[in-house]
Enzyme design. Sequence first.
Site, PDB file in Angstrom:
ATOM      1  N   GLU A 304       0.827  -1.211   0.000  1.00  0.00           N
ATOM      2  CA  GLU A 304       0.000   0.000   0.000  1.00  0.00           C
ATOM      3  C   GLU A 304       0.862   1.264   0.000  1.00  0.00           C
ATOM      4  OE1 GLU A 304      -3.935  -0.848   1.996  1.00  0.00           O
ATOM      5  OE2 GLU A 304      -3.495   1.074   2.922  1.00  0.00           O
ATOM      6  N   HIS A 333       7.556 -26.603   0.584  1.00  0.00           N
ATOM      7  CA  HIS A 333       6.874 -27.689  -0.122  1.00  0.00           C
ATOM      8  C   HIS A 333       5.757 -27.173  -1.013  1.00  0.00           C
ATOM      9  CE1 HIS A 333       9.014 -30.819   2.127  1.00  0.00           C
ATOM     10  NE2 HIS A 333       9.075 -29.869   3.034  1.00  0.00           N
ATOM     11  N   LYS A 447     -13.413   2.256  -1.724  1.00  0.00           N
ATOM     12  CA  LYS A 447     -14.279   2.690  -0.616  1.00  0.00           C
ATOM     13  C   LYS A 447     -15.426   3.546  -1.155  1.00  0.00           C
ATOM     14  CE  LYS A 447     -11.073   2.780   3.380  1.00  0.00           C
ATOM     15  NZ  LYS A 447     -10.521   3.553   4.490  1.00  0.00           N
TER      16      LYS A 447
HETATM   17  O1  PA5 Z   1      -2.993   1.783   5.869  1.00  0.00           O
HETATM   18  C1  PA5 Z   1      -4.080   2.306   5.725  1.00  0.00           C
HETATM   19  O2  PA5 Z   1      -4.227   3.535   5.814  1.00  0.00           O
HETATM   20  C2  PA5 Z   1      -5.317   1.460   5.461  1.00  0.00           C
HETATM   21  O3  PA5 Z   1      -5.007   0.128   5.315  1.00  0.00           O
HETATM   22  C3  PA5 Z   1      -6.297   1.615   6.602  1.00  0.00           C
HETATM   23  O4  PA5 Z   1      -5.699   1.160   7.790  1.00  0.00           O
HETATM   24  C4  PA5 Z   1      -7.576   0.826   6.336  1.00  0.00           C
HETATM   25  O5  PA5 Z   1      -8.140   1.201   5.121  1.00  0.00           O
HETATM   26  C5  PA5 Z   1      -8.587   1.070   7.460  1.00  0.00           C
HETATM   27  O6  PA5 Z   1      -8.801   2.434   7.625  1.00  0.00           O
HETATM   28  P1  PA5 Z   1      -9.444   3.014   8.944  1.00  0.00           P
HETATM   29  O7  PA5 Z   1      -8.501   2.820  10.070  1.00  0.00           O
HETATM   30  O8  PA5 Z   1      -9.691   4.457   8.660  1.00  0.00           O
HETATM   31  O9  PA5 Z   1     -10.708   2.257   9.160  1.00  0.00           O
END
Ligand code: PA5
Length: 478
Positions: A304, A333, A447
């Site tokens: 990410e 394996h 989202k």
């Molecule tokens: O790293 C990130 O920003 C995302 O993976 C968020 O943690 C994830 O989308 C969840 O978001 P939130 O904490 O606002 O619910």
Amino acid sequence: MGVRYNNRKWKESMRLRLDYNNMMTEFVGNKEGFTRKEIRANMNVIDTAYNLVQLKRGRAMMGWTELPYNQEETVADIIATAKEVRKNCDYFVVLGIGGSALGPMAVFQALCHLHHNEIPKSKRRAPKFYVEDNVDPERMQALLDVIVPERTVFNVITKSGATSETMAQYLIIMKILKEKLGADAAAHVIATTSETKGNLIKIAQEEGLKTFYIPDGVGGRFSELSPVGLFPAAVLGIDIKEMLAGAAYMDKICAGEKVFKNPALLLATFQYLSMKRGKNISVMMPYADGLKLIADWYCQLWAESLGKANDNAGNKVYSGQTPVKALGVTDQHSQVQLYTEGPFDKVTTFLAVDDYRTVFEISEGCENIPDVSFLGGHTMNELIQAERSATEYALTVARRINHTIYLPQINPFTIGQLLFLFEMQTAYAGEMLRINTYDQPGVEGGKQATFALLGKKGYDEKREELKNAPQKKEDYII
Ligand code: PA5
């Protein structure tokens, strides 16, 4: 009594080590390997990344660098609250997803008994632990089949308070709690969220929920050392001060500008140069079940943070490296065949443990069958180390670049170091790629589309866009 993480000798004995021999030409040949000369030739990029990280640390979305140092009051509150939770409940459930779930899961797996929920409470000395990071209805039902809501504390974690998955779970759980407990429902929910933005803080205030705050400059995937991860860890009885001390220790190790002395900067450099050579897969392969979910946590952090269409100047770069989790020895394996003989497109990171928390002897037996009897008298510890060395050797002989991070033991101090090391590696790599490490426009897209599909107000335009998207052809569904 002094704590061990204040003892210099103990800390040194717990220092993580990076072995990068198998990244170098001497071991994997001239075509695949790197030389110090090549690394020095990229000193411009490396120095710039180093300076930018130093300049940005503690500011904007790099607030996470200060978490080992600036949470004294929060940590005291977390420990006191966790003590009450441990005393008063049998089940502790995290509702969260992505960065709000992977860290708590990884640390639980690393530092609690591998069958935590199955062992008697007298041995566990903590509630049973569940993390709900999906909206599969069967999973929600399965959770409700095994917990007793009146004996449960739910920790709803969402920085934005706008994540559909987490908020859907919250709505379900709150209704159940109110039906069962009326006005006492609020005592069973603890919110972890932004103090300044989002919906959960408003809800928490209206409902009178105990709340922990995620600092503004700490994004989801960099939040494990904030209350996101510290509170669940404290409920599980993990020494969170030791975890933070480990992170601070690694911070100091990764603070120097000399690339060959700074493991985070060096790892970022290897990955960056590997990406430039088209090695687009980063394999994370721990040789310990306890570290299995650390690999999942790493996968999110790496994917990410670095997977971006645009660089900071707006050029299309489509950067990133696909992270893959493998578990040693299990995946020897299943996947190692590919790693050894498949495309030259991977960088493998092994996580090794010097001293496992237990020693298990392999019994003597089957004396008439030498193929089996040779194992007797050895320990499983010897076997797993031998298999790790053998896999490392096989990859190296096949000229596949790999390196190993050694943890002297798995404990809160080494886990704190490991988390911080990977966060710093990611920060340096992001600067080398000149991208925004801390946003996730690709996730936001999904989202927004979910909001539109479920009829959320203010998403008419998105709904229209989805309606006008090409309709699927029946012909292509067989
Ligand atoms: O790293 C990130 O920003 C995302 O993976 C968020 O943690 C994830 O989308 C969840 O978001 P939130 O904490 O606002 O619910």
